[in-house]
Design an enzyme around this catalytic site. Structure first.
Site, mmCIF file in Angstrom:
data_model
loop_
_atom_site.group_PDB
_atom_site.id
_atom_site.type_symbol
_atom_site.label_atom_id
_atom_site.label_comp_id
_atom_site.label_asym_id
_atom_site.label_seq_id
_atom_site.Cartn_x
_atom_site.Cartn_y
_atom_site.Cartn_z
ATOM 1 C CB SER A 183 -0.943 -0.001 1.197
ATOM 2 O OG SER A 183 -0.201 -0.002 2.389
ATOM 3 C CG HIS A 211 -4.467 -1.749 -0.842
ATOM 4 N ND1 HIS A 211 -5.105 -0.519 -0.805
ATOM 5 C CD2 HIS A 211 -3.902 -1.908 0.369
ATOM 6 C CE1 HIS A 211 -4.909 0.040 0.375
ATOM 7 N NE2 HIS A 211 -4.187 -0.782 1.113
ATOM 8 C CE LYS A 242 -7.436 -1.057 2.598
ATOM 9 N NZ LYS A 242 -6.806 -2.160 3.328
HETATM 10 C C1 LIG Z 1 -6.638 -2.590 4.744
HETATM 11 C C2 LIG Z 1 -5.885 -3.846 4.837
HETATM 12 C C3 LIG Z 1 -6.212 -4.828 5.780
HETATM 13 C C4 LIG Z 1 -7.259 -4.591 6.845
HETATM 14 O O1 LIG Z 1 -8.520 -4.700 6.310
HETATM 15 P P1 LIG Z 1 -9.777 -4.364 7.278
HETATM 16 O O2 LIG Z 1 -10.898 -5.099 6.655
HETATM 17 O O3 LIG Z 1 -9.921 -2.889 7.261
HETATM 18 O O4 LIG Z 1 -9.428 -4.882 8.627
HETATM 19 C C5 LIG Z 1 -5.518 -6.022 5.766
HETATM 20 N N1 LIG Z 1 -4.539 -6.244 4.870
HETATM 21 C C6 LIG Z 1 -4.175 -5.321 3.959
HETATM 22 C C7 LIG Z 1 -3.094 -5.622 2.988
HETATM 23 C C8 LIG Z 1 -4.838 -4.094 3.910
HETATM 24 O O5 LIG Z 1 -4.468 -3.179 3.024
#
Ligand SMILES: *Cc1c(COP(=O)(O)O)cnc(C)c1O
Length: 397
Positions: A183, A211, A242
């Protein structure tokens, strides 16, 4: 009794502030979207949400979520295996499995929980986990809960992955774990090489595609589609928080026995509440939309190209790539934060990232493009970066 802790916390907080690392929460006064308002009432174009497909406030998803709530209630007040499973939960698990091309899926309250759940039941002290050095915090925490031996491979160094896999070869079973997309840099893991190396060393592969799910790959299935390795990844974890509408929730998708066993053993599944019906219904609607048409991920792709090309033409240094995460490299910590502040004054909401989120001396502004942005908004952002960049001496050429 609290006095000692209060003093210590006050000192620690003062240190965080002194180090320039204190995170202030900026309050937004509108729903999530391409245009949002911040607390002083000013409307800005939002370039820092994970709202890749612009679905966070989509009318048809909102409608589906409302209907889900009306039909199935507000909450379940139960974990899944006691009395917290309704037909839509099973439907969503099936829909996610189909969308990702996996055998079965188990839902969690978040992907953080999914990553906390996945390792400990599957791998014991005779097993190995080989993990990318830049993997997400939730993967790191999940591995900590598990007794398997941990091998960390240097990010993006597949020769090192080969060596770490060799070092782990005496173990009973080995799982290679990587983020699909990282990210901070927006780089996509080379899953073809990861799968080839795993195969060579008889290891399994797990990818966290938080992502990527919904928009990476020709039909948005994720980094396994992008890399041409659908069917070769054993376990995928991902989030509904997301691109897939952005509410919350996550899952583990994988082989039938893996999912069946996790339903028996995964602690965040057994001891934490089930997903609320409105989120289940909203996510089902999202997957239905994304399965019917690639229009949104196609628009995201063309918006991303427009932004990346425009920024390069304007003389700003961006990390090369194709992902909507577009790091604008400023290197200097103070410059990154000053530039983000000036851009906000110009109506462009972006955030500067500096140590410890990224390595020292690699400060940047991370721009995130959305399918919800219009071309005019993308162009406005490029113009603002060019203007503010010239002002602050951030333009190469
Ligand atoms: C955002 C993210 C998470 C966490 O996801 P949530 O559903 O918000 O807990 C886990 N792994 C990665 C790679 C992320 O970017």
């Amino acid at each position: 009794m609290y006095g000692a802790m209060r003093d210590e916390l006050k000192a620690k907080l003062a240190q965080i502030r002194a180090d320039g690392l204190y995170k202030n929460e900026r309050v937004i006064t509108t729903p999530q979207g391409a245009l949002i308002s911040v607390k002083d009432g000013k409307e800005v174009i939002n370039f820092c949400a994970n709202n890749y497909l612009g679905l966070a406030n989509d009318p048809s998803i909102r409608e589906a979520a409302k209907k889900g709530m009306d039909q199935w209630g507000y909450g379940l007040s139960s974990v899944r295996f006691i009395c917290g499973t309704q037909a839509p939960h099973k439907q969503l698990e099936k829909a996610v499995s189909e969308f990702l091309g996996m055998e079965d899926t188990i839902l969690f309250g978040s992907c953080f929980d999914a990553n906390g759940a996945v390792f400990e039941p599957l791998l014991d002290q005779d097993c190995a986990i080989v993990t990318d050095s830049l993997n997400h915090a939730s993967i790191i925490d999940g591995i900590r809960l598990c007794k398997a031996e941990r091998f960390i491979w240097e990010h993006n160094d597949y020769k090192d992955l080969d060596e770490k896999l060799k070092a782990a070869s005496s173990k009973k079973m080995t799982l290679v774990v990587t983020d699909g997309v990282f990210s901070m840099d927006g780089d996509i893991a080379d899953l073809k090489t990861v799968c080839d190396l795993a195969e060579k060393h008889k290891a399994m592969v797990m990818v966290d595609d938080s992502h990527a799910t919904g928009f990476v790959g020709k039909t948005g299935r994720g980094t396994h589609e992008h890399n041409g390795v659908m069917g070769r990844v054993d376990i995928i974890t991902t989030t509904f928080g997301k691109a897939l509408g952005g509410a919350s929730g996550g899952c583990i998708s994988g082989k039938a026995e893996v999912v069946e066993y996790l339903r028996q053993k995964a602690r965040p599944y057994l001891f934490s509440n089930t997903l609320m019906p409105s989120i289940v219904a909203g996510t089902l609607r999202t997957l239905e939309m994304l399965s019917a048409s690639t229009a949104l991920r196609d628009r995201l792709e063309s918006n991303t190209r427009r932004f990346r090309e425009g920024m390069a033409r304007a003389g700003l240094e961006i990390r090369p790539g194709t992902h909507p995460i577009t790091p604008v490299m400023l290197w200097d910590e103070k410059l990154a934060h000053a530039m983000a502040d000036r851009l906000l004054e110009e109506g462009i909401y972006v955030i500067g990232f500096s140590f410890p989120v990224v390595p020292r001396g690699k400060a940047r502004i991370r721009v995130q493009i959305s399918a919800a942005h219009t071309e005019a908004q993308i162009d406005q952002a490029i113009a603002a970066f060019a203007k503010v960049g010239a002002e602050l001496g951030a333009i190469k050429k």
